[in-house]
Design a protein around this motif. Structure first.
Motif, PDB file in Angstrom:
ATOM      1  N   ARG A 239       0.838  -1.189   0.000  1.00 41.89           N
ATOM      2  CA  ARG A 239       0.000   0.000   0.000  1.00 41.89           C
ATOM      3  C   ARG A 239       0.882   1.251   0.000  1.00 41.89           C
ATOM      4  O   ARG A 239       2.064   1.189   0.316  1.00 41.89           O
ATOM      5  CB  ARG A 239      -0.921   0.011   1.227  1.00 41.89           C
ATOM      6  N   ASN A 240       0.265   2.382  -0.327  1.00 49.43           N
ATOM      7  CA  ASN A 240       0.995   3.652  -0.282  1.00 49.43           C
ATOM      8  C   ASN A 240       1.488   3.915   1.135  1.00 49.43           C
ATOM      9  O   ASN A 240       0.800   3.628   2.116  1.00 49.43           O
ATOM     10  CB  ASN A 240       0.095   4.799  -0.705  1.00 49.43           C
ATOM     11  N   SER A 241       2.669   4.493   1.222  1.00 47.08           N
ATOM     12  CA  SER A 241       3.249   4.810   2.526  1.00 47.08           C
ATOM     13  C   SER A 241       4.169   6.012   2.384  1.00 47.08           C
ATOM     14  O   SER A 241       4.868   6.159   1.382  1.00 47.08           O
ATOM     15  CB  SER A 241       4.038   3.608   3.067  1.00 47.08           C
ATOM     16  N   LEU A 242       4.181   6.864   3.399  1.00 43.35           N
ATOM     17  CA  LEU A 242       5.109   7.990   3.435  1.00 43.35           C
ATOM     18  C   LEU A 242       6.481   7.576   3.938  1.00 43.35           C
ATOM     19  O   LEU A 242       7.410   8.383   3.953  1.00 43.35           O
ATOM     20  CB  LEU A 242       4.556   9.115   4.311  1.00 43.35           C
ATOM     21  N   GLY A 243       6.606   6.319   4.350  1.00 48.98           N
ATOM     22  CA  GLY A 243       7.920   5.824   4.763  1.00 48.98           C
ATOM     23  C   GLY A 243       7.846   4.938   5.976  1.00 48.98           C
ATOM     24  O   GLY A 243       6.882   4.970   6.746  1.00 48.98           O
ATOM     25  N   GLY A 244       8.886   4.122   6.136  1.00 45.04           N
ATOM     26  CA  GLY A 244       9.001   3.276   7.304  1.00 45.04           C
ATOM     27  C   GLY A 244       9.707   3.997   8.436  1.00 45.04           C
ATOM     28  O   GLY A 244       9.834   5.233   8.446  1.00 45.04           O
TER      29      GLY A 244
END
Length: 439
Positions: A239-244
Motif C-alpha cells: 500500500r501507499n506509505s510515506l515511509g518506514g
C-alpha cells in the motif's frame, strides 16, 4: 503571482534536502527549478540580500542532497522512476557543482564536482564571466587533497535511505536500503535493497518505466513490489506509505548494519522488518567482506521473498527445480501479461494483485526446501559473480524471468528472479517468517 520560496524551502523539503518525490531524478527537478529562480534573483542581492537563495541554508542543503546517493561505479541509487536497469547514471551536473562552489565557498561542492567529474579535477572551469575560469580546478584540487575523501556510510532519516559503504582497498562496494515514501514517482518497494561492487550494480532496479502512463507493464510490474528485492505479502502489492521507521544504524570497525520496519505497507501484518549488515574488513578497509540480510514478517497467509541479481545467467545449487512448460508464475494457464487476479473493469493503476503474470520461463522446486541452497548470478562479460545463500525452511523456491522496460537502450533483455515462499498451515495462526540470506 508572488512565490513564497522560503515557505516552500522550509515546509516542503525534508531535513535531508529532498522534495516530496521518491525518485532522485524527479527530486533533482526541484533543484533545477529553484536554481533558475536563484540565478534570476542574484542580480538583486546587492540591494536586497534576502533575495540571494545561495545564502539560504535550506536551499544549499537541497543543492547538496544528491551527493549522499552516489554509489560505487559512479552511479546514483536507482529509486523509483529513475534511470535504467543497471546502467550507471549520476544525478547532477558537474558545472552546477563548480558554480555552487564558487558562489558559496563550501568545500562540499568542490568534492561533489570532483565526484561528478569522474573523481578528477581535470577540465573543470568556472563560468565565462569569471576573471580566472581555469583557476577553479586548482582550488578544487586543493579542497579534495585537504579532505582526502573516502566512501562513508550514510543514513538519511528524512528521505528514508541508508547505505553501508566499504572497500577492500581496491574495489568500493555498498549495500543500500530504501524505506522512504513509495508514491510520487516511487515504486511499491519499501525496504528494497541494492548491491554495488567491482563497478557493477549487482541487483539493479528496473528504473524508469516504458511509458509514464496508465499501462499494465508499469503498474502490474515495473512499480510492483514483486519486481524489487523485498517481500510480497498475500500475493498483493504494498500500500501507499510515506515511509518506514529506522530502528538501528551502526558503523563499527568490522560490522556496519541498518534495520528498519514499515508498519503501513501491509496494514494486516504486525511485523514487516528488515536488517541488512556488512561484515568484515576493519573500518571497511582490507580483508574479506560479506553481506547478511534478515527479513522478518508476521501476519497474512503467504510470504514471498523476491530477489534478483545482475542480468547474466543464474545457477542454482542445493534445490531440485522442475521447469513449468507453459504460462507464467501466476500459473500455466496464464500467458505473459494476462492477470488472473484483476477485475477486467479496473484501470491498470487500480491493480493490487501479485504481478506474477509478468514472470515467465518459470522453474519451481519439486518439494519443500530445508537447510541451505544457493543461487549465483554471473555479470555478463565479466568474472564477477553474486551468490545468494538462503538459510531456513521454505515451502517453495521459484525462479523466473522478469522483463525490464524494453524501450530504453542499454537495458538488459531479462533478469532472473528468485522467489522464496512460505504459506500458513494453520487457518487460525498468524504466519511468521524469517528469510535469511548471505550475499
Amino acid at each position: 503571482a508572488e512565490l513564497n520560496l522560503t515557505a516552500s524551502l522550509v515546509n516542503d523539503l525534508d531535513r535531508d534536502g529532498f522534495g516530496d518525490e521518491a525518485a532522485p531524478h524527479y527530486n533533482h527537478l526541484w533543484t533545477q527549478m529553484f536554481r533558475r529562480i536563484a540565478d534570476a534573483a542574484a542580480g538583486a542581492a546587492a540591494d536586497y540580500p534576502e533575495a540571494d537563495l545561495y545564502r539560504h541554508p535550506f536551499f544549499v542543503k537541497m543543492l547538496k542532497a544528491h551527493r549522499h546517493l552516489i554509489l560505487p561505479g559512479q552511479t546514483t541509487a536507482a529509486i523509483g522512476d529513475s534511470g535504467q536497469t543497471g546502467v550507471p547514471e549520476l544525478v547532477g551536473e558537474v558545472q552546477d557543482a563548480v558554480d555552487d562552489y564558487e558562489r558559496t565557498g563550501d568545500p562540499d561542492f568542490a568534492l561533489l564536482a570532483w565526484r561528478l567529474n569522474g573523481k578528477s579535477w581535470d577540465g573543470l572551469r568556472d563560468s565565462l564571466f569569471s576573471e580566472d575560469p581555469e583557476g577553479v580546478a586548482d582550488r578544487i584540487r586543493t579542497e579534495v587533497q585537504k579532505a582526502q575523501p573516502q566512501e562513508q556510510s550514510v543514513h538519511l532519516g528524512g528521505f528514508g535511505y541508508a547505505a553501508l559503504h566499504g572497500t577492500d582497498g581496491e574495489s568500493e562496494r555498498a549495500l543500500w536500503m530504501y524505506y522512504g515514501r513509495n508514491d510520487r514517482h516511487g515504486h511499491r518497494d519499501t525496504l528494497n535493497i541494492g548491491l554495488h561492487a567491482f563497478g557493477f550494480d549487482l541487483a539493479p532496479d528496473l528504473g524508469y518505466p516504458e511509458h509514464a502512463d496508465n499501462s499494465p507493464h508499469r503498474h502490474h510490474w515495473v512499480k510492483h513490489t514483486v519486481s524489487h528485492n523485498t517481500v510480497l505479502v498475500d500475493r498483493s502489492m504494498q500500500r501507499n506509505s510515506l515511509g518506514g521507521e529506522p530502528l538501528h544504524y551502526v558503523c563499527g570497525r568490522t560490522v556496519r548494519m541498518f534495520e528498519a520496519h514499515a508498519p503501513e505497507v501491509y496494514p494486516h501484518t504486525s511485523m514487516y522488518r528488515r536488517c541488512a549488515a556488512s561484515i568484515g574488513g576493519e573500518d571497511g578497509v582490507g580483508g574479506d567482506e560479506y553481506w547478511v540480510d534478515f527479513f522478518r514478517v508476521a501476519g497474512g497467509r503467504e510470504h514471498h521473498y523476491s530477489f534478483h541479481g545482475p542480468s547474466g545467467e543464474a545457477e542454482v545449487r542445493g534445490v531440485e527445480l522442475v521447469a513449468q512448460p507453459h504460462g507464467t508464475a501466476a500459473g500455466p494457464e496464464f500467458p505473459y501479461g494476462v492477470p488472473g487476479d484483476a477485475d477486467p473493469q479496473d484501470s491498470p493503476n487500480a491493480y493490487r494483485g501479485s504481478g506474477f503474470h509478468y514472470l515467465t520461463n518459470v522453474e519451481r522446486s519439486a518439494h519443500a526446501v530445508e537447510g541451505v541452497f544457493a543461487a549465483e548470478w554471473r555479470v555478463p562479460s565479466s568474472d564477477v559473480r553474486l551468490r545468494a545463500t538462503m538459510l531456513g525452511s521454505y515451502d517453495e523456491v521459484m525462479f523466473a524471468d522478469g522483463i525490464p522496460p524494453r524501450n530504453k537502450p542499454g537495458n538488459p533483455p531479462r533478469l532472473r528472479y528468485m522467489l522464496v515462499s512460505r504459506a500458513a498451515k494453520d487457518a487460525d495462526a498468524e504466519l511468521c517468517s524469517q528469510f535469511v540470506a548471505v550475499l
